[in-house]
Design a protein around this motif. Structure first.
Motif, PDB file in Angstrom:
ATOM      1  N   LYS A 280       0.827  -1.205   0.000  1.00  0.00           N
ATOM      2  CA  LYS A 280       0.000   0.000   0.000  1.00  0.00           C
ATOM      3  C   LYS A 280       0.866   1.260   0.000  1.00  0.00           C
ATOM      4  O   LYS A 280       0.560   2.239  -0.693  1.00  0.00           O
ATOM      5  N   ALA A 281       1.950   1.229   0.777  1.00  0.00           N
ATOM      6  CA  ALA A 281       2.848   2.382   0.831  1.00  0.00           C
ATOM      7  C   ALA A 281       3.511   2.629  -0.525  1.00  0.00           C
ATOM      8  O   ALA A 281       3.658   3.770  -0.961  1.00  0.00           O
ATOM      9  N   ILE A 282       3.904   1.555  -1.201  1.00  0.00           N
ATOM     10  CA  ILE A 282       4.511   1.692  -2.531  1.00  0.00           C
ATOM     11  C   ILE A 282       3.492   2.244  -3.512  1.00  0.00           C
ATOM     12  O   ILE A 282       3.800   3.117  -4.346  1.00  0.00           O
ATOM     13  N   ASP A 283       2.256   1.755  -3.437  1.00  0.00           N
ATOM     14  CA  ASP A 283       1.193   2.243  -4.321  1.00  0.00           C
ATOM     15  C   ASP A 283       0.945   3.726  -4.100  1.00  0.00           C
ATOM     16  O   ASP A 283       0.799   4.506  -5.066  1.00  0.00           O
ATOM     17  N   ARG A 285       3.068   5.904  -2.891  1.00  0.00           N
ATOM     18  CA  ARG A 285       4.249   6.638  -3.359  1.00  0.00           C
ATOM     19  C   ARG A 285       4.242   6.812  -4.867  1.00  0.00           C
ATOM     20  O   ARG A 285       4.696   7.832  -5.399  1.00  0.00           O
ATOM     21  N   ASP A 286       3.689   5.828  -5.583  1.00  0.00           N
ATOM     22  CA  ASP A 286       3.667   5.880  -7.043  1.00  0.00           C
ATOM     23  C   ASP A 286       2.443   6.593  -7.601  1.00  0.00           C
ATOM     24  O   ASP A 286       2.171   6.527  -8.810  1.00  0.00           O
ATOM     25  N   GLY A 287       1.692   7.246  -6.744  1.00  0.00           N
ATOM     26  CA  GLY A 287       0.560   8.028  -7.219  1.00  0.00           C
ATOM     27  C   GLY A 287      -0.792   7.371  -7.063  1.00  0.00           C
ATOM     28  O   GLY A 287      -1.810   7.956  -7.446  1.00  0.00           O
ATOM     29  N   GLY A 288      -0.856   6.182  -6.509  1.00  0.00           N
ATOM     30  CA  GLY A 288      -2.121   5.510  -6.300  1.00  0.00           C
ATOM     31  C   GLY A 288      -2.853   6.056  -5.089  1.00  0.00           C
ATOM     32  O   GLY A 288      -2.331   6.896  -4.339  1.00  0.00           O
ATOM     33  N   THR A 289      -4.069   5.570  -4.894  1.00  0.00           N
ATOM     34  CA  THR A 289      -4.879   6.019  -3.755  1.00  0.00           C
ATOM     35  C   THR A 289      -5.394   4.816  -2.963  1.00  0.00           C
ATOM     36  O   THR A 289      -6.602   4.562  -2.896  1.00  0.00           O
TER      37      THR A 289
END
Length: 303
Positions: A280-283, A285-289
């Motif tokens: 979730k943290a990587i998502d 960081r990459d612009g996801g919600t």
């Protein structure tokens, strides 16, 4: 004699693999365990299609509680994608029709080995912990009949002596995982092999926690809003693992329980133990919600 002589026609098994009699007994023992928090209840541990010591106790509880509308999450030392976790999760889904998930927030049943997720659990969720050794007194009293009597008398003096001796000899309590805790001010339990970091997550938690040892045939529970207090001396505070300053090399999160990853140059890297929390943290960081729940810890301190 041929192989066909030893086999019969395929027959459908009971819903959720376990037969109704086994489920009935487990439900009764779970009710007793909830009624007397922290007290071990014996039960007739059945055979399931995994080896003893690999989560048979937790699996039997999950098979008893699961239903078609359930959403099941299984983690092994924080990871959803380990062989053991994936195999158990797939088995549960096949025999019950329940949905599978990696997300802590979506799960209704969470079966775990060695960890409690970093995101807080709600009152609608049940945490099932696999326990290899349910007896906290085994290290100080190998005779189980005597240990049962000590529990009945609330005689935990030898355990306090063991903690004192460790402090005198080593300057600190040497117990890491399975740190003994007093439940509801009466029974001392060993909260499965979860690290000290996770023991405090059980204190006054909203969710129900059921701990089951298939090999030892014991089940005990921590009901919602129940005191779970690690055994500590008044002048020596309880300390969790010092991970507040560590940063996950993959996700960049800081202040959560980390796994140490040896590097080729002899140094150590770190990776957040709760694998899907890291995803979730990587998502994010990459612009996801992604939907991230409230966590037990913030910056290494219990919130």
């Amino acid at each position: 004699m041929s192989l066909s002589d030893l086999t019969g026609r395929w027959k459908a098994f009971s819903y959720g693999f376990l037969d109704p009699s086994a489920k009935r007994e487990l439900r009764r023992k779970m009710i007793k365990a909830v009624s007397v928090p922290g007290c071990q209840m014996p039960y007739a541990s059945r055979e399931v299609p995994i080896a003893r010591g690999w989560g048979t106790g937790g699996l039997q509880v999950t098979l008893t509680l699961v239903k078609p509308s359930s959403t099941v999450k299984v983690i092994d030392q924080g990871a959803d994608d380990s062989v053991n976790a994936a195999s158990i999760r797939r088995f549960l889904s096949r025999v019950s029709g329940a949905s599978e998930t990696w997300d802590t927030l979506d799960a209704t049943l969470i079966q775990s080995r060695h960890r409690i997720p970093e995101e807080k659990l709600s009152r609608d969720q049940i945490l099932i912990l696999q326990v290899p050794n349910p007896e906290p007194l085994r290290g100080v009293e190998p005779n189980m009949s005597t240990a049962r009597q000590m529990h009945a008398d609330a005689d935990y003096g030898r355990m306090w002596l063991q903690l004192y001796e460790q402090m005198v000899r080593s300057g600190r309590v040497m117990l890491g995982a399975s740190y003994p805790a007093m439940v509801n001010g009466r029974h001392v339990m060993t909260p499965s092999p979860i690290p000290r970091w996770d023991v405090k997550k059980l204190h006054m938690a909203e969710h129900l926690t059921i701990l089951s040892a298939g090999r030892e045939k014991r089940i005990f529970a921590v009901p919602p809003y129940t005191r779970v207090e690690p055994l500590v001396f008044d002048d020596v505070p309880y300390k969790v693992e010092d991970h507040a300053h560590l940063t996950c090399a993959r996700s960049g999160v800081t202040g959560y329980f980390m796994n140490e990853i040896p590097q080729e140059d002899g140094s150590a890297g770190y990776e957040v133990s709760d694998s899907h929390f890291g995803i979730k943290a990587i998502d994010a960081r990459d612009g996801g919600t992604p939907t991230v729940g409230q966590t037990w810890y913030r910056n290494g301190e219990l919130a």
